[in-house]
Write an enzyme that holds these catalytic residues in place. Structure first.
Site, PDB file in Angstrom:
ATOM      1  N   ASP A 236      64.564  35.587  21.849  1.00 30.90           N
ATOM      2  CA  ASP A 236      65.586  34.925  21.029  1.00 30.90           C
ATOM      3  C   ASP A 236      66.886  35.716  21.141  1.00 30.90           C
ATOM      4  OD1 ASP A 236      65.110  32.661  18.524  1.00 30.90           O
ATOM      5  OD2 ASP A 236      67.048  33.710  18.626  1.00 30.90           O
TER       6      ASP A 236
ATOM      7  N   THR B   6      63.807  18.922  21.825  1.00 30.79           N
ATOM      8  CA  THR B   6      63.989  17.475  21.927  1.00 30.79           C
ATOM      9  C   THR B   6      65.329  17.205  22.599  1.00 30.79           C
ATOM     10  OG1 THR B   6      62.718  17.204  19.911  1.00 30.79           O
ATOM     11  CG2 THR B   6      64.059  15.327  20.613  1.00 30.79           C
TER      12      THR B   6
ATOM     13  N   LYS C 279      59.136  11.149  22.911  1.00 31.13           N
ATOM     14  CA  LYS C 279      59.537  11.929  21.733  1.00 31.13           C
ATOM     15  C   LYS C 279      60.597  11.185  20.906  1.00 31.13           C
ATOM     16  CE  LYS C 279      60.304  15.122  18.812  1.00 31.13           C
ATOM     17  NZ  LYS C 279      59.367  15.384  17.733  1.00 31.13           N
TER      18      LYS C 279
ATOM     19  N   ALA D 220      57.929   4.991  -0.132  1.00 33.87           N
ATOM     20  CA  ALA D 220      59.336   4.761  -0.466  1.00 33.87           C
ATOM     21  C   ALA D 220      59.889   5.983  -1.206  1.00 33.87           C
ATOM     22  CB  ALA D 220      59.462   3.516  -1.339  1.00 33.87           C
TER      23      ALA D 220
ATOM     24  N   GLY E 246      65.167  13.156   5.800  1.00 28.51           N
ATOM     25  CA  GLY E 246      66.140  14.190   6.142  1.00 28.51           C
ATOM     26  C   GLY E 246      65.510  15.109   7.161  1.00 28.51           C
TER      27      GLY E 246
ATOM     28  N   CYS F   1      65.002  16.850  12.325  1.00 33.56           N
ATOM     29  CA  CYS F   1      64.638  16.011  13.470  1.00 33.56           C
ATOM     30  C   CYS F   1      65.020  14.549  13.327  1.00 33.56           C
ATOM     31  CB  CYS F   1      63.133  16.126  13.726  1.00 33.56           C
ATOM     32  SG  CYS F   1      62.699  17.753  14.351  1.00 33.56           S
TER      33      CYS F   1
HETATM   34  N1  LIG Z   1      61.655  21.721  13.548  1.00 38.42           N
HETATM   35  C1  LIG Z   1      60.840  20.714  13.850  1.00 38.42           C
HETATM   36  O1  LIG Z   1      60.100  20.195  13.015  1.00 38.42           O
HETATM   37  C2  LIG Z   1      60.791  20.192  15.265  1.00 38.42           C
HETATM   38  C3  LIG Z   1      59.718  19.380  15.652  1.00 38.42           C
HETATM   39  C4  LIG Z   1      59.672  18.895  16.949  1.00 38.42           C
HETATM   40  C5  LIG Z   1      60.716  19.204  17.834  1.00 38.42           C
HETATM   41  N2  LIG Z   1      61.754  19.967  17.411  1.00 38.42           N
HETATM   42  C6  LIG Z   1      62.802  20.287  18.382  1.00 38.42           C
HETATM   43  O2  LIG Z   1      62.572  21.617  18.852  1.00 38.42           O
HETATM   44  C7  LIG Z   1      63.825  22.276  19.103  1.00 38.42           C
HETATM   45  C8  LIG Z   1      63.901  23.551  18.279  1.00 38.42           C
HETATM   46  O3  LIG Z   1      63.896  23.189  16.903  1.00 38.42           O
HETATM   47  P1  LIG Z   1      63.675  24.288  15.764  1.00 38.42           P
HETATM   48  O4  LIG Z   1      63.600  23.543  14.483  1.00 38.42           O
HETATM   49  O5  LIG Z   1      62.573  25.204  16.157  1.00 38.42           O
HETATM   50  O6  LIG Z   1      65.076  25.060  15.869  1.00 38.42           O
HETATM   51  P2  LIG Z   1      65.472  26.450  15.205  1.00 38.42           P
HETATM   52  O7  LIG Z   1      66.926  26.371  14.957  1.00 38.42           O
HETATM   53  O8  LIG Z   1      64.547  26.774  14.078  1.00 38.42           O
HETATM   54  O9  LIG Z   1      65.187  27.519  16.367  1.00 38.42           O
HETATM   55  C9  LIG Z   1      65.934  27.602  17.544  1.00 38.42           C
HETATM   56  C10 LIG Z   1      65.944  29.070  17.977  1.00 38.42           C
HETATM   57  O10 LIG Z   1      66.524  29.162  19.289  1.00 38.42           O
HETATM   58  C11 LIG Z   1      67.275  30.359  19.335  1.00 38.42           C
HETATM   59  N3  LIG Z   1      68.230  30.277  20.465  1.00 38.42           N
HETATM   60  C12 LIG Z   1      69.374  29.559  20.557  1.00 38.42           C
HETATM   61  N4  LIG Z   1      69.915  29.754  21.773  1.00 38.42           N
HETATM   62  C13 LIG Z   1      69.100  30.576  22.464  1.00 38.42           C
HETATM   63  C14 LIG Z   1      69.120  31.125  23.772  1.00 38.42           C
HETATM   64  N5  LIG Z   1      70.086  30.864  24.632  1.00 38.42           N
HETATM   65  N6  LIG Z   1      68.109  31.962  24.136  1.00 38.42           N
HETATM   66  C15 LIG Z   1      67.107  32.244  23.271  1.00 38.42           C
HETATM   67  N7  LIG Z   1      67.034  31.754  22.021  1.00 38.42           N
HETATM   68  C16 LIG Z   1      68.014  30.925  21.622  1.00 38.42           C
HETATM   69  C17 LIG Z   1      67.938  30.419  17.974  1.00 38.42           C
HETATM   70  O11 LIG Z   1      68.391  31.720  17.676  1.00 38.42           O
HETATM   71  C18 LIG Z   1      66.775  29.968  17.064  1.00 38.42           C
HETATM   72  O12 LIG Z   1      65.989  31.066  16.656  1.00 38.42           O
HETATM   73  C19 LIG Z   1      64.902  21.243  18.760  1.00 38.42           C
HETATM   74  O13 LIG Z   1      65.273  20.565  19.936  1.00 38.42           O
HETATM   75  C20 LIG Z   1      64.205  20.303  17.812  1.00 38.42           C
HETATM   76  O14 LIG Z   1      64.761  19.006  17.847  1.00 38.42           O
HETATM   77  C21 LIG Z   1      61.812  20.478  16.165  1.00 38.42           C
END
Ligand SMILES: NC(=O)c1ccc[n+]([C@@H]2O[C@H](COP(=O)([O-])OP(=O)(O)OC[C@H]3O[C@@H](n4cnc5c(N)ncnc54)[C@H](O)[C@@H]3O)[C@@H](O)[C@H]2O)c1
Length: 437
Positions: free
Chosen positions: A35, A122, A203, A251, A256, A259
């Site tokens: 990260d 996503t 997705k 309902a 929110g 996603c």
């Molecule tokens: N949160 C959910 O419920 C969920 C479910 C399915 C899919 N997604 C998808 O998964 C993806 C991540 O979502 P999330 O909720 O885990 O996001 P998040 O914001 O919790 O985590 C993203 C992480 O990526 C890190 N990051 C950013 N740029 C980086 C880089 N260049 N190198 C390394 N790390 C980097 C950030 O510091 C952060 O810790 C999104 O595309 C989201 O749409 C999320």
């Protein structure tokens, strides 16, 4: 390392990345977690979990010796062939997905013919194709690319990883797709192997469909209110139809989170950019925005002007069992209430820290009872279990007024009315009890 499992890298250790990393570690893989957020990496190295997700702390602790944390992607590249990308893809101002974090990861990988990017983030349909073009332009076409969208739900993410409804893998028929399938094999989940664009669409279409179901039942609820039907009864009757199913037919105050709002908008934008007007999704989004504000008219109906009225919001996170405040209904509600002159007091069992960064001008209570004390009206915004168990007699004594708005149709309407309070749900008969039995 388990003898038959290769190490993997996970880039981005947020909700998806950390659960994915811990999940694969549980299945026996060594996992390099990368990260760019130094605080997050330090926190994880200390054995602390930066987010609230039930069971994740235990899963990480149990597999700690298989998980390594670093800010240097070279650590992952040096040990792992598969690099799962789980960085954020937030919406841009236009509603398109912001792919700058994904692009940064792509740019940071040197030429290699033994590595593959596995996209968990996503992304819009066509992203895989675009990334492969960039890789060719950067003379990195030895890198393989796999789409492996994530379907976990915050609040039950650990169970969702370990017992997924399905695993979707979109690939070009090379070693990388097979390697990802092999990693998931112990879970024995239904597997959909397809092309990259179709996996990307699975997705977006899944989230858009679930959001549509929520907006649909919310519209039914609104019509129920006008016609004397009770949406709880209606949803029960509908959900027993196997073609419909009971899930996402609750309902409430709308969806929110990190996603649904962004993915629905991103699909709408994607369609528009490709020349197609996705009319249905416009309605899904609009209904959801109106639904978040529906509480306001209910408050006005009972209290008249809200100037100087004390309104208690129970729950701030976008849903229970998470501290995620992204696109939470509470953000809209607290702002609308203050704009109408109300004094707003809020309480959430875990999201206060995140909420303080986003909500101004409200009082943060330290318990549900403190929150409802002196309130003219109480609004259930997030259906945490502890709110369902409130003692309504004690609540009635603590409040100044008598109005309970159940924004998630999760409370015991009979107990509330028995305590001398007024119950208002969403799409329910006035006291929440269906008539004409
Ligand atoms: N949160 C959910 O419920 C969920 C479910 C399915 C899919 N997604 C998808 O998964 C993806 C991540 O979502 P999330 O909720 O885990 O996001 P998040 O914001 O919790 O985590 C993203 C992480 O990526 C890190 N990051 C950013 N740029 C980086 C880089 N260049 N190198 C390394 N790390 C980097 C950030 O510091 C952060 O810790 C999104 O595309 C989201 O749409 C999320």
């Amino acid at each position: 390392m388990s003898a038959d499992r290769q190490p993997i890298g996970v880039i981005g250790t947020g909700y998806v990345g950390l659960v994915t990393a811990a999940g694969f570690a549980e299945l026996g893989s060594d996992v390099w977690c990368i990260d760019i957020d130094a605080d997050k990496i330090e926190c994880l190295e200390r054995g602390e979990i930066p987010i609230y997700e039930p069971g994740l702390q235990e899963l990480v602790a149990r597999n700690r010796e298989r998980m390594r944390f670093s800010m240097d992607i070279a650590d992952a590249l040096g040990h792992a062939r598969l690099l799962f990308v789980a960085v954020g893809t937030p919406p841009t101002y236009s509603g398109d997905a912001d792919l700058s974090a994904v692009q940064a990861v792509v740019d940071s990988i040197p030429p290699s013919d033994r590595h593959a990017l596995v996209m968990k983030s996503t992304v819009p349909v066509g992203t895989g194709r675009a990334i492969k073009r960039v890789l060719r332009e950067q003379d990195k076409d030895g890198l393989r690319y796999v789409s492996c969208p994530e379907f976990l739900k915050e609040g039950t993410a650990v169970a969702d990883f370990l017992e997924p409804d399905r695993v979707v893998i979109g690939d070009d028929g090379d070693w990388a797709g097979d390697a990802v399938a092999a990693l998931y094999a112990p879970l024995d989940a239904p597997l959909v192997r397809t092309d990259i664009a179709s996996a990307e669409m699975v997705k977006l279409a899944s989230n858009a469909f679930l959001a549509t179901k929520i907006s649909f039942i919310n519209e039914i609820a609104n019509v129920c209110e006008e016609t004397g039907a009770d949406v709880i009864e209606v949803a029960k009757g509908m959900g027993l139809d196997a073609r419909i199913g009971p899930q996402f037919l609750q309902a409430g105050l709308g969806f929110g989170g990190s996603c649904f709002p962004k993915d629905v908008t991103a699909l709408k934008q994607l369609a528009g950019n490709s020349g197609y007007h996705f009319q249905l999704l416009n309605a899904v989004i609009e209904v959801n925005e109106l639904q978040k504000r529906r509480v306001m008219s209910k408050l006005h109906k009972h209290l008249g002007s809200l100037v100087g009225k004390r309104v208690a919001l129970l729950g701030l996170a976008f849903k229970p069992n998470t501290d995620d405040m992204r696109e939470a209904t509470s953000l809209v509600l607290s702002a609308r209430l203050q704009a109408d002159g109300a004094k707003v007091v809020v309480y959430d069992p875990v999201a206060e820290g995140e909420a303080r960064k986003l909500i101004q001008g409200v009082d943060f209570a330290q318990s549900a009872m403190e929150c409802v004390s002196g309130a003219d009206a109480v609004v259930l915004v997030t259906e945490w279990a502890e709110f369902k168990e409130l003692d309504w007699g004690t609540t009635a004594e603590a409040m100044s007024g008598t109005l309970i708005i159940d924004g998630r149709n999760a409370l015991d309407a009979e107990a509330i009315t028995a305590a001398g309070l007024i119950y208002e749900g969403i799409g329910r008969t006035r006291d929440g009890v269906a008539k004409d039995h």
